[in-house]
Write a protein that holds these residues in place. Sequence first.
Motif, mmCIF file in Angstrom:
data_model
loop_
_atom_site.group_PDB
_atom_site.id
_atom_site.type_symbol
_atom_site.label_atom_id
_atom_site.label_comp_id
_atom_site.label_asym_id
_atom_site.label_seq_id
_atom_site.Cartn_x
_atom_site.Cartn_y
_atom_site.Cartn_z
ATOM 1 N N LEU A 118 37.788 43.066 40.397
ATOM 2 C CA LEU A 118 37.590 44.159 39.447
ATOM 3 C C LEU A 118 38.367 43.913 38.161
ATOM 4 N N ARG A 119 39.227 42.914 38.171
ATOM 5 C CA ARG A 119 39.962 42.510 36.981
ATOM 6 C C ARG A 119 40.314 41.042 37.127
ATOM 7 N N GLY A 120 40.685 40.391 36.034
ATOM 8 C CA GLY A 120 41.011 38.974 36.096
ATOM 9 C C GLY A 120 39.819 38.109 35.729
ATOM 10 N N ASP A 121 39.812 36.882 36.207
ATOM 11 C CA ASP A 121 38.786 35.900 35.851
ATOM 12 C C ASP A 121 37.524 36.113 36.682
ATOM 13 N N MET A 122 36.728 37.085 36.284
ATOM 14 C CA MET A 122 35.521 37.424 37.039
ATOM 15 C C MET A 122 34.480 36.312 36.979
ATOM 16 N N LYS A 123 34.400 35.615 35.861
ATOM 17 C CA LYS A 123 33.379 34.576 35.731
ATOM 18 C C LYS A 123 33.603 33.467 36.758
ATOM 19 N N THR A 124 34.847 33.058 36.930
ATOM 20 C CA THR A 124 35.137 32.024 37.923
ATOM 21 C C THR A 124 34.839 32.527 39.326
ATOM 22 N N ALA A 125 35.273 33.754 39.624
ATOM 23 C CA ALA A 125 35.086 34.299 40.972
ATOM 24 C C ALA A 125 33.628 34.596 41.290
ATOM 25 N N HIS A 126 32.928 35.238 40.348
ATOM 26 C CA HIS A 126 31.583 35.733 40.629
ATOM 27 C C HIS A 126 30.470 34.731 40.330
ATOM 28 N N VAL A 127 30.724 33.798 39.419
ATOM 29 C CA VAL A 127 29.665 32.878 39.012
ATOM 30 C C VAL A 127 29.949 31.455 39.520
ATOM 31 N N THR A 128 31.060 30.875 39.068
ATOM 32 C CA THR A 128 31.390 29.516 39.502
ATOM 33 C C THR A 128 31.545 29.444 41.013
ATOM 34 N N GLY A 129 32.293 30.375 41.568
ATOM 35 C CA GLY A 129 32.512 30.376 43.014
ATOM 36 C C GLY A 129 31.230 30.572 43.801
ATOM 37 N N ALA A 130 30.412 31.534 43.362
ATOM 38 C CA ALA A 130 29.141 31.784 44.050
ATOM 39 C C ALA A 130 28.228 30.568 43.977
ATOM 40 N N ALA A 131 28.205 29.911 42.816
ATOM 41 C CA ALA A 131 27.376 28.711 42.661
ATOM 42 C C ALA A 131 27.866 27.593 43.577
ATOM 43 N N ASN A 132 29.176 27.421 43.658
ATOM 44 C CA ASN A 132 29.730 26.379 44.536
ATOM 45 C C ASN A 132 29.348 26.622 45.986
ATOM 46 N N ILE A 133 29.428 27.871 46.409
ATOM 47 C CA ILE A 133 29.087 28.206 47.799
ATOM 48 C C ILE A 133 27.605 27.958 48.065
ATOM 49 N N ALA A 134 26.751 28.413 47.158
ATOM 50 C CA ALA A 134 25.306 28.252 47.349
ATOM 51 C C ALA A 134 24.895 26.779 47.353
ATOM 52 N N LYS A 135 25.453 25.997 46.445
ATOM 53 C CA LYS A 135 25.119 24.567 46.388
ATOM 54 C C LYS A 135 25.579 23.850 47.651
ATOM 55 N N ALA A 136 26.796 24.159 48.097
ATOM 56 C CA ALA A 136 27.320 23.526 49.311
ATOM 57 C C ALA A 136 26.536 23.968 50.542
ATOM 58 N N ALA A 137 26.119 25.244 50.554
ATOM 59 C CA ALA A 137 25.332 25.755 51.681
ATOM 60 C C ALA A 137 23.989 25.041 51.760
ATOM 61 N N ALA A 138 23.358 24.806 50.602
ATOM 62 C CA ALA A 138 22.085 24.092 50.577
ATOM 63 C C ALA A 138 22.266 22.647 51.029
ATOM 64 N N HIS A 139 23.321 22.009 50.539
ATOM 65 C CA HIS A 139 23.572 20.605 50.890
ATOM 66 C C HIS A 139 23.858 20.452 52.376
#
Length: 320
Positions: A84-105
């Motif tokens: 709810l505060r802090g680096d939301m872009k890293t947590a919500h976008v970069t992190g989510a993308a990393n998880i989804a890409k790794a899950a697909a791989h």
Amino acid sequence: MSATDKPVVVFGGGGFVGRQVAQELLSRGYRVRIAQRAPRQAFMVRSLGSMGQTQLTRVDIADADQVAAALAGAGAAVNLVGLLRGDMKTAHVTGAANIAKAAAHAGLDALVQISAIGADPASPSAYGQTKAQGEAAVRAAFPKATILRPSIIFGRDDQFTNRFAGLIATAASVPFIHTVPLIRGGTRFQPIHVADVARAIATAIDEPGKYGGETYELGGPDVLTLGEIQTWIAGQIGRSCHFLPIPDGIAKALATLTGWAPGAPVTRDQLAMLMGDNVVAANAKGIASFGIRPVPMAALAPAWLEQYRKQGRFGSTVSA
């Protein structure tokens, strides 16, 4: 997916929602791997399952290699990480993308991405914008992900009912004042119990063929304004106080001056979020899609709100 197969990795599983999700998955026979930046926050999850049913691993979701290592040998994943505060872009976008890409791989059977009602690239809040960007990143990398958008989530350990009850109890104890500031009291919410959200997540893991590739908005049976919620909480804890509506201009100034501080009444981003209702859209697929009949807040919250009465749980009974 069989509950006896590969573990389910729960990113952010040591938090309020994560603990309930872990408990639900463990009760269905899954092995659970909690992936957390600070695993010590998830130690209590170990006691929820049988011997060897729960694993803890240290993961920073901004690190793609750490995410991939956490998903090694897994069958499904849940991403609960949110700020709810802090680096939301890293947590919500970069992190989510990393998880989804790794899950697909890794060839996972299912991925459940927890977003929020109000996720919209055009949202006035960074939270809403980054949650929408995270959804897009997940869809691009793992098209069959299930995206869940809950309204405000309540439960015994929440930072919603407990926060307001604490503020009301404190204000009511101040002699001659008894006043609680009310910011955006007309904003509507559809509170949903944490156990109902956990059941929806586990059901999506159970049946990825049915729920994969879909987006659902999760809300409880009641739509209430923020003012109604706070008034109800005051009644439950037997506290007499006056709610003072704060004009938007003053609320914005307050958020600008104090929103950076821990424990501040509202941040600028939270105020931006409050400018719109937080309820399930009329055309959205909802909690009923999972065969769940959500429990109203009034049925459960009194059990933990009693601690905020003047004599705690020994205080006089209040009306429902």
